[in-house]
Design a protein around this motif. Structure first.
Motif, PDB file in Angstrom:
ATOM      1  N   LYS A   1       0.523  22.549  -6.424  1.00 15.11           N
ATOM      2  CA  LYS A   1       0.478  22.411  -5.106  1.00 15.11           C
ATOM      3  C   LYS A   1       1.321  21.286  -4.559  1.00 15.11           C
ATOM      4  N   VAL A   2       2.202  21.587  -3.425  1.00 15.90           N
ATOM      5  CA  VAL A   2       2.645  20.461  -2.855  1.00 15.90           C
ATOM      6  C   VAL A   2       2.167  19.407  -2.145  1.00 15.90           C
ATOM      7  N   GLN A   3       2.597  18.232  -2.618  1.00 16.73           N
ATOM      8  CA  GLN A   3       1.855  16.870  -2.259  1.00 16.73           C
ATOM      9  C   GLN A   3       2.954  15.911  -1.717  1.00 16.73           C
ATOM     10  N   PHE A   4       2.496  14.978  -1.095  1.00 15.16           N
ATOM     11  CA  PHE A   4       3.467  13.719  -0.507  1.00 15.16           C
ATOM     12  C   PHE A   4       3.173  12.534  -0.972  1.00 15.16           C
ATOM     13  N   ASN A   5       4.005  11.561  -0.988  1.00 12.48           N
ATOM     14  CA  ASN A   5       3.692  10.197  -1.006  1.00 12.48           C
ATOM     15  C   ASN A   5       4.575   9.514  -0.317  1.00 12.48           C
ATOM     16  N   ILE A   6       4.181   8.152   0.378  1.00 10.39           N
ATOM     17  CA  ILE A   6       4.986   7.407   1.259  1.00 10.39           C
ATOM     18  C   ILE A   6       5.001   5.972   0.816  1.00 10.39           C
ATOM     19  N   SER A   7       5.860   5.285   0.496  1.00  7.10           N
ATOM     20  CA  SER A   7       5.900   3.690   0.300  1.00  7.10           C
ATOM     21  C   SER A   7       6.968   3.170   1.161  1.00  7.10           C
ATOM     22  N   ALA A   8       6.683   1.884   1.524  1.00  7.65           N
ATOM     23  CA  ALA A   8       7.473   1.057   2.537  1.00  7.65           C
ATOM     24  C   ALA A   8       7.882  -0.167   2.073  1.00  7.65           C
ATOM     25  N   GLU A   9       8.919  -0.924   2.466  1.00 11.03           N
ATOM     26  CA  GLU A   9       9.350  -1.919   2.078  1.00 11.03           C
ATOM     27  C   GLU A   9      10.028  -2.732   3.364  1.00 11.03           C
ATOM     28  N   ALA A  10       9.906  -4.047   3.529  1.00 12.18           N
ATOM     29  CA  ALA A  10      10.453  -4.743   4.657  1.00 12.18           C
ATOM     30  C   ALA A  10      12.106  -4.854   4.597  1.00 12.18           C
ATOM     31  N   GLN A  11      12.559  -4.932   5.802  1.00 11.05           N
ATOM     32  CA  GLN A  11      14.118  -4.564   5.978  1.00 11.05           C
ATOM     33  C   GLN A  11      14.438  -5.783   7.051  1.00 11.05           C
TER      34      GLN A  11
ATOM     35  N   THR B   1       1.124   4.252   7.158  1.00  8.39           N
ATOM     36  CA  THR B   1       1.682   3.523   5.846  1.00  8.39           C
ATOM     37  C   THR B   1       2.144   2.211   6.353  1.00  8.39           C
ATOM     38  N   ILE B   2       2.995   2.260   7.501  1.00  6.97           N
ATOM     39  CA  ILE B   2       3.861   1.103   7.991  1.00  6.97           C
ATOM     40  C   ILE B   2       2.834   0.105   8.316  1.00  6.97           C
ATOM     41  N   ASP B   3       1.977   0.622   9.143  1.00  8.39           N
ATOM     42  CA  ASP B   3       0.447  -0.441   9.466  1.00  8.39           C
ATOM     43  C   ASP B   3       0.026  -0.829   8.498  1.00  8.39           C
ATOM     44  N   ALA B   4      -0.391  -0.260   7.447  1.00  5.05           N
ATOM     45  CA  ALA B   4      -1.225  -0.609   6.241  1.00  5.05           C
ATOM     46  C   ALA B   4      -0.268  -2.051   5.362  1.00  5.05           C
ATOM     47  N   ASN B   5       0.953  -1.652   5.536  1.00  2.00           N
ATOM     48  CA  ASN B   5       1.651  -2.653   4.890  1.00  2.00           C
ATOM     49  C   ASN B   5       2.200  -4.009   6.106  1.00  2.00           C
TER      50      ASN B   5
ATOM     51  N   MET C   1       0.920  -1.086  -0.005  1.00  3.06           N
ATOM     52  CA  MET C   1      -0.048  -0.038  -0.092  1.00  3.06           C
ATOM     53  C   MET C   1       0.821   1.192   0.077  1.00  3.06           C
ATOM     54  N   VAL C   2       0.462   2.176  -0.612  1.00  3.41           N
ATOM     55  CA  VAL C   2       1.083   3.338  -0.754  1.00  3.41           C
ATOM     56  C   VAL C   2       0.269   4.583  -0.258  1.00  3.41           C
ATOM     57  N   ASN C   3       0.768   5.643   0.501  1.00  9.52           N
ATOM     58  CA  ASN C   3      -0.060   6.762   0.995  1.00  9.52           C
ATOM     59  C   ASN C   3       0.271   7.969   0.279  1.00  9.52           C
TER      60      ASN C   3
ATOM     61  N   ASN D   1      -0.931  11.506  -0.346  1.00  5.30           N
ATOM     62  CA  ASN D   1      -1.551  12.692   0.355  1.00  5.30           C
ATOM     63  C   ASN D   1      -2.495  12.437   1.377  1.00  5.30           C
ATOM     64  N   GLY D   2      -2.144  11.188   2.031  1.00  5.25           N
ATOM     65  CA  GLY D   2      -3.107  10.716   3.250  1.00  5.25           C
ATOM     66  C   GLY D   2      -3.839   9.701   2.804  1.00  5.25           C
ATOM     67  N   THR D   3      -3.989   9.171   1.747  1.00  4.18           N
ATOM     68  CA  THR D   3      -4.960   8.302   1.398  1.00  4.18           C
ATOM     69  C   THR D   3      -4.229   6.962   0.983  1.00  4.18           C
ATOM     70  N   LEU D   4      -4.606   5.910   1.573  1.00  2.99           N
ATOM     71  CA  LEU D   4      -3.974   4.711   1.094  1.00  2.99           C
ATOM     72  C   LEU D   4      -4.229   3.980   0.000  1.00  2.99           C
ATOM     73  N   LEU D   5      -3.466   3.631  -0.921  1.00  3.13           N
ATOM     74  CA  LEU D   5      -4.008   3.079  -2.146  1.00  3.13           C
ATOM     75  C   LEU D   5      -3.103   1.999  -2.755  1.00  3.13           C
ATOM     76  N   SER D   6      -3.176   1.315  -3.276  1.00  2.64           N
ATOM     77  CA  SER D   6      -2.439  -0.038  -3.961  1.00  2.64           C
ATOM     78  C   SER D   6      -1.473   0.564  -5.055  1.00  2.64           C
ATOM     79  N   ASP D   7      -0.289   0.017  -5.347  1.00  2.00           N
ATOM     80  CA  ASP D   7       0.482   0.607  -6.305  1.00  2.00           C
ATOM     81  C   ASP D   7      -0.058   0.832  -7.388  1.00  2.00           C
ATOM     82  N   SER D   8      -1.220   0.031  -7.954  1.00  2.00           N
ATOM     83  CA  SER D   8      -1.676   0.096  -9.351  1.00  2.00           C
ATOM     84  C   SER D   8      -2.772   1.278  -9.277  1.00  2.00           C
ATOM     85  N   ASP D   9      -3.298   1.691  -8.161  1.00  2.00           N
ATOM     86  CA  ASP D   9      -4.341   2.506  -8.099  1.00  2.00           C
ATOM     87  C   ASP D   9      -3.546   4.132  -7.799  1.00  2.00           C
ATOM     88  N   SER D  10      -2.501   3.973  -7.965  1.00  2.00           N
ATOM     89  CA  SER D  10      -1.615   5.329  -7.323  1.00  2.00           C
ATOM     90  C   SER D  10      -1.813   6.587  -8.292  1.00  2.00           C
TER      91      SER D  10
END
Length: 283
Positions: free
Chosen positions: A109-119, A77-81, A1-3, A5-14
């Motif tokens: 307008k400034v926006q953000f996205n967040i992605s996570a992967e296991a380490q 985002t961490i929790d969703a993944n 899941m990718v965050n 702008n605050g909305t959790l989406l699948s990679d394909s729905d980015s």
């Protein structure tokens, strides 16, 4: 899941499109974070570096971009993944949205996205059997200045330098500035150990303003047995060093084992990583 702008989406729905300014012009910044069991390592340093970088790029910082807000979005985002009770690598990306050519339009307008992967490793370790052979990357040079120290999406030298390293069987390369001083590795800051003197290039030389670099300098400042210098490093000094090591937030400390015909130890780096982990246990 990718965050996004605050909305959790699948990679394909980015929601990122080819009109995104980060894609079109590199008009974006990012922070790479290490998060363990819901704790963001060195979060305050990452946050203030990001804010300072946004100001340098003259981005209009949204009012809700507080340290608490972005931290909560990272943890969401961490929790969703399903990584809240694990070790994770997180990328927080900030861009100026869409609109305009080189000059952003009023709609951008400034926006953000967040992605996570296991380490795998929650704390920092040094594999004494691992090899890290490096050489100088001399095809292109970094120009010293504020822009060269940013974690921006414009990482051309790091990309083609990494390809060069792979093609020539190197594990990493050292980057030079236009004054032909060694400033950093492709993926981290550089430290040189010679006797009881520890050197690292100054920010004025064009190296990244690394978060782990700051942590290491703070640890070294408390060691009365060493002298720390933020000073330019010439290529000629590399083969005279006792140790060379690379630092970044994800791997911590990576000893360089060979540069050209010179092989290096890692005793100092191993002692330093022990002190670093001890510091982290207090967070």
């Amino acid at each position: 899941m990718v965050n996004y702008n605050g909305t959790l989406l699948s990679d394909s729905d980015s929601n990122l499109t080819i009109q995104n300014r980060g894609y079109k012009y590199g008009d974006a910044l990012f922070e790479t974070l290490k998060v363990v069991n819901g704790t963001i390592f060195f979060w305050e340093d990452h946050y203030f570096r990001l804010m300072a970088s946004m100001r340098i790029l003259r981005m209009d910082i949204p009012m809700n971009f507080t340290m608490e807000f972005l931290e909560s979005e990272i943890l969401k985002t961490i929790d969703a993944n399903q990584l809240l009770q694990a070790s994770a690598r997180v990328r927080l990306n900030v861009d100026r949205g869409e609109g305009g050519k080189y000059l952003p339009s009023e709609e951008a307008k400034v926006q953000f996205n967040i992605s996570a992967e296991a380490q795998h490793n929650p704390f920092y370790t040094i594999d004494t059997n691992a090899k890290c052979t490096v050489d100088l990357y001399k095809d292109y040079f970094m120009a010293p200045g504020l822009l060269s120290g940013l974690k921006s999406n414009s990482k051309t030298i790091q990309v083609i330098g990494s390809i060069y390293a792979q093609e020539n069987d190197f594990d990493n390369c050292l980057v030079l500035n236009t004054n032909k001083s060694v400033i950093e590795a492709l993926n981290g800051n550089l430290f040189l150990v010679k006797g009881d003197t520890i050197k690292t290039p100054p920010l004025e030389d064009g190296c990244l303003k690394g978060v782990m670099r700051k942590q290491i300098l703070e640890l070294l400042s408390k060691d009365v047995n060493v002298t720390v210098e933020e000073a330019s490093i010439s290529p000629f000094e590399l083969q005279k060093a006792d140790e060379l090591f690379i630092t970044n937030v994800i791997k911590g400390i990576v000893p360089i084992t060979k540069y050209r015909k010179k092989e290096y130890g890692s005793d100092f780096a191993q002692r330093l990583v022990t002190e670093l982990n001890a510091k982290l246990r207090l967070i």
